[in-house]
Design a protein around this motif. Structure first.
Motif, PDB file in Angstrom:
ATOM      1  N   ILE A 227      16.406 -15.555  42.658  1.00 31.40           N
ATOM      2  CA  ILE A 227      15.023 -15.933  43.303  1.00 31.40           C
ATOM      3  C   ILE A 227      14.708 -16.281  44.512  1.00 31.40           C
ATOM      4  O   ILE A 227      14.006 -16.749  45.280  1.00 31.40           O
ATOM      5  CB  ILE A 227      14.413 -16.643  41.864  1.00 31.40           C
ATOM      6  N   ALA A 228      16.170 -16.897  44.592  1.00 34.89           N
ATOM      7  CA  ALA A 228      16.500 -18.066  45.866  1.00 34.89           C
ATOM      8  C   ALA A 228      17.017 -17.452  47.106  1.00 34.89           C
ATOM      9  O   ALA A 228      16.059 -17.136  47.965  1.00 34.89           O
ATOM     10  CB  ALA A 228      17.853 -18.553  45.837  1.00 34.89           C
ATOM     11  N   THR A 229      17.089 -15.568  46.971  1.00 31.33           N
ATOM     12  CA  THR A 229      17.293 -14.660  47.883  1.00 31.33           C
ATOM     13  C   THR A 229      15.738 -14.316  48.067  1.00 31.33           C
ATOM     14  O   THR A 229      15.668 -14.193  49.257  1.00 31.33           O
ATOM     15  CB  THR A 229      18.161 -13.636  47.004  1.00 31.33           C
ATOM     16  N   ILE A 230      14.608 -14.320  47.225  1.00 31.33           N
ATOM     17  CA  ILE A 230      13.891 -13.315  47.741  1.00 31.33           C
ATOM     18  C   ILE A 230      12.877 -14.383  48.444  1.00 31.33           C
ATOM     19  O   ILE A 230      12.440 -14.438  48.925  1.00 31.33           O
ATOM     20  CB  ILE A 230      13.022 -12.833  46.015  1.00 31.33           C
ATOM     21  N   SER A 231      12.890 -15.643  47.661  1.00 38.34           N
ATOM     22  CA  SER A 231      12.161 -16.334  48.942  1.00 38.34           C
ATOM     23  C   SER A 231      12.553 -16.815  49.766  1.00 38.34           C
ATOM     24  O   SER A 231      11.821 -17.577  50.469  1.00 38.34           O
ATOM     25  CB  SER A 231      12.024 -17.801  47.487  1.00 38.34           C
ATOM     26  N   ALA A 232      13.727 -17.080  50.034  1.00 45.15           N
ATOM     27  CA  ALA A 232      14.209 -16.919  51.162  1.00 45.15           C
ATOM     28  C   ALA A 232      13.901 -16.010  52.380  1.00 45.15           C
ATOM     29  O   ALA A 232      13.581 -16.011  53.618  1.00 45.15           O
ATOM     30  CB  ALA A 232      15.375 -17.124  51.185  1.00 45.15           C
ATOM     31  N   VAL A 233      13.246 -14.683  51.821  1.00 40.95           N
ATOM     32  CA  VAL A 233      12.931 -13.820  53.059  1.00 40.95           C
ATOM     33  C   VAL A 233      10.730 -13.803  52.746  1.00 40.95           C
ATOM     34  O   VAL A 233      10.238 -13.187  53.632  1.00 40.95           O
ATOM     35  CB  VAL A 233      12.849 -12.402  52.624  1.00 40.95           C
ATOM     36  N   PHE A 234      10.252 -13.792  51.809  1.00 42.96           N
ATOM     37  CA  PHE A 234       8.768 -13.758  51.277  1.00 42.96           C
ATOM     38  C   PHE A 234       8.098 -15.044  51.767  1.00 42.96           C
ATOM     39  O   PHE A 234       8.547 -15.709  51.093  1.00 42.96           O
ATOM     40  CB  PHE A 234       8.569 -12.746  50.658  1.00 42.96           C
ATOM     41  N   ASP A 235       7.108 -14.951  52.033  1.00 47.82           N
ATOM     42  CA  ASP A 235       6.495 -16.580  52.171  1.00 47.82           C
ATOM     43  C   ASP A 235       6.318 -17.624  50.448  1.00 47.82           C
ATOM     44  O   ASP A 235       6.033 -18.256  50.051  1.00 47.82           O
ATOM     45  CB  ASP A 235       4.680 -16.294  52.577  1.00 47.82           C
ATOM     46  N   ASN A 236       5.992 -16.090  49.074  1.00 47.43           N
ATOM     47  CA  ASN A 236       5.668 -16.807  47.354  1.00 47.43           C
ATOM     48  C   ASN A 236       6.227 -15.254  47.101  1.00 47.43           C
ATOM     49  O   ASN A 236       6.339 -14.475  47.097  1.00 47.43           O
ATOM     50  CB  ASN A 236       4.055 -16.353  47.789  1.00 47.43           C
ATOM     51  N   VAL A 237       6.857 -16.177  46.279  1.00 48.59           N
ATOM     52  CA  VAL A 237       7.248 -15.524  45.193  1.00 48.59           C
ATOM     53  C   VAL A 237       7.230 -16.117  43.369  1.00 48.59           C
ATOM     54  O   VAL A 237       7.076 -17.103  43.104  1.00 48.59           O
ATOM     55  CB  VAL A 237       9.221 -15.344  44.909  1.00 48.59           C
ATOM     56  N   ASP A 238       5.588 -14.995  42.795  1.00 52.93           N
ATOM     57  CA  ASP A 238       5.572 -15.410  42.023  1.00 52.93           C
ATOM     58  C   ASP A 238       5.946 -14.826  41.039  1.00 52.93           C
ATOM     59  O   ASP A 238       6.428 -13.753  40.324  1.00 52.93           O
ATOM     60  CB  ASP A 238       3.740 -15.039  41.370  1.00 52.93           C
ATOM     61  N   LEU A 239       6.290 -15.072  38.979  1.00 52.02           N
ATOM     62  CA  LEU A 239       7.197 -14.629  38.384  1.00 52.02           C
ATOM     63  C   LEU A 239       6.314 -14.709  36.520  1.00 52.02           C
ATOM     64  O   LEU A 239       5.415 -15.630  36.925  1.00 52.02           O
ATOM     65  CB  LEU A 239       8.132 -16.099  38.345  1.00 52.02           C
TER      66      LEU A 239
END
Length: 314
Positions: A227-239
């Motif tokens: 989750i930290a890695t995805i969030s470092a690239v995209f503006d938003n991460v919904d779960l």
């Protein structure tokens, strides 16, 4: 491909060929637990195949046909198909992957990294007639199995590509509205499909207003890093909590409020008549935790196996 790990009992002892009887009995019990079937349900082994990458097993378990992987003396359910009810998605997480359809500006092109048995690919193409899907699968034997036993094959809507998912994304000139990552090796996602560099590559292959959706097991130490890695690239991460799995939806631009998403989901549901109502699933969105930058995985540091082993043996 998203295997559901079962019990820790050995799946296959190669030096004991008679173990198949015990295996089939155990798989019948597993089916009764996972699908509410009678305890008398027996699993029939249809195919056993050793490929370059996996030990592959196709079984008939009551009404369900399943593709399972044998990996390090354990078995993992990779795909489940009900030939009598083709639109059924027995694995709950595969239903939640479809919430990505509420996020996209368009639904004209999709890529699935990790086709497996291909039922999610088929489901999306069935409900969205204008959607062109590129399904990418590393193992050519799985592509053959999907065709013969899971009724998923190349056609006017589905383009099946035999390739490593990251290599394909690096080489293709196409962009996509909807990218799904569902590739597993045993109980973990291959490390090169979890790094910052991989997600940066996906971002370059995503149309404006597009979305990336990935299935991630939440019960391992690797989850925080993913989750930290995805969030470092995209503006938003919904779960989205999907039974024993977590589905991450990554996108750029303003954060999508739940009310706005539900309105869009209701419109898409009305248009495409998904069997599993995406507007209902939007309600299950959970708060996305924030993690420090020291958890970000890169190509130089992606300890997927290490983190899993630490958890198992701590």
């Amino acid at each position: 491909m998203a295997p559901a790990p079962r019990s820790g009992r050995p799946f296959l002892e190669r030096k004991q060929p008679d173990i198949y009887l015990a295996v089939l009995a155990f798989l019948g019990l597993a089916l009764s637990l996972s699908h509410g079937a009678s305890a008398q349900t027996e699993a029939e082994l249809i195919l056993k195949k050793e490929s370059l990458y996996n030990s592959l097993f196709v079984l008939q378990e009551g009404p369900y046909r399943t593709l399972r992987f044998g990996h390090k003396d354990r078995h993992y359910r990779e795909s489940t198909y009900n030939p009598a009810d083709p639109t059924e998605l027995p694995s709950v997480y595969t239903r939640y992957v479809t919430v990505g359809a509420a996020y996209t500006d368009r639904l004209e092109s999709a890529a699935v990294v990790g086709m497996g048995g291909g039922r999610m690919t088929w489901y999306l193409s069935h409900h969205i007639p204008e959607l062109k899907v590129t399904a990418i699968e590393l193992d050519p034997e799985i592509v053959k199995i999907a065709d013969k036993y899971f009724d998923v094959r190349a056609n006017e809507q589905i383009n099946v590509v035999t390739s490593d998912g990251r290599n394909f994304m690096r080489r293709t000139k196409e962009n996509y509205d909807f990218i799904i990552v569902d590739a597993y090796r045993g109980h973990f996602v291959p490390f090169h499909l979890l790094t910052k560099e991989f997600y940066e590559l996906l971002e370059t292959r995503m149309n404006e207003g597009g979305v990336v959706v990935q299935n991630i097991a939440p019960n391992t130490m690797l989850f925080d890093h993913a989750i930290a890695t995805i969030s470092a690239v995209f503006d938003n991460v919904d779960l989205y909590k999907a039974s024993n799995n977590m589905v991450a939806v990554a996108y750029n631009g303003p954060h999508r409020e739940k009310a706005e998403l539900q309105e869009e989901a209701r419109a898409r549901q009305g248009t495409y008549e998904f069997r599993y109502d995406i507007a209902d699933m939007i309600k299950e969105r959970v708060r996305t935790p924030k993690f420090s930058d020291d958890k970000i995985l890169t190509d130089d540091f992606a300890p997927a196996n290490y983190l899993k082993s630490v958890e198992n043996h701590n």
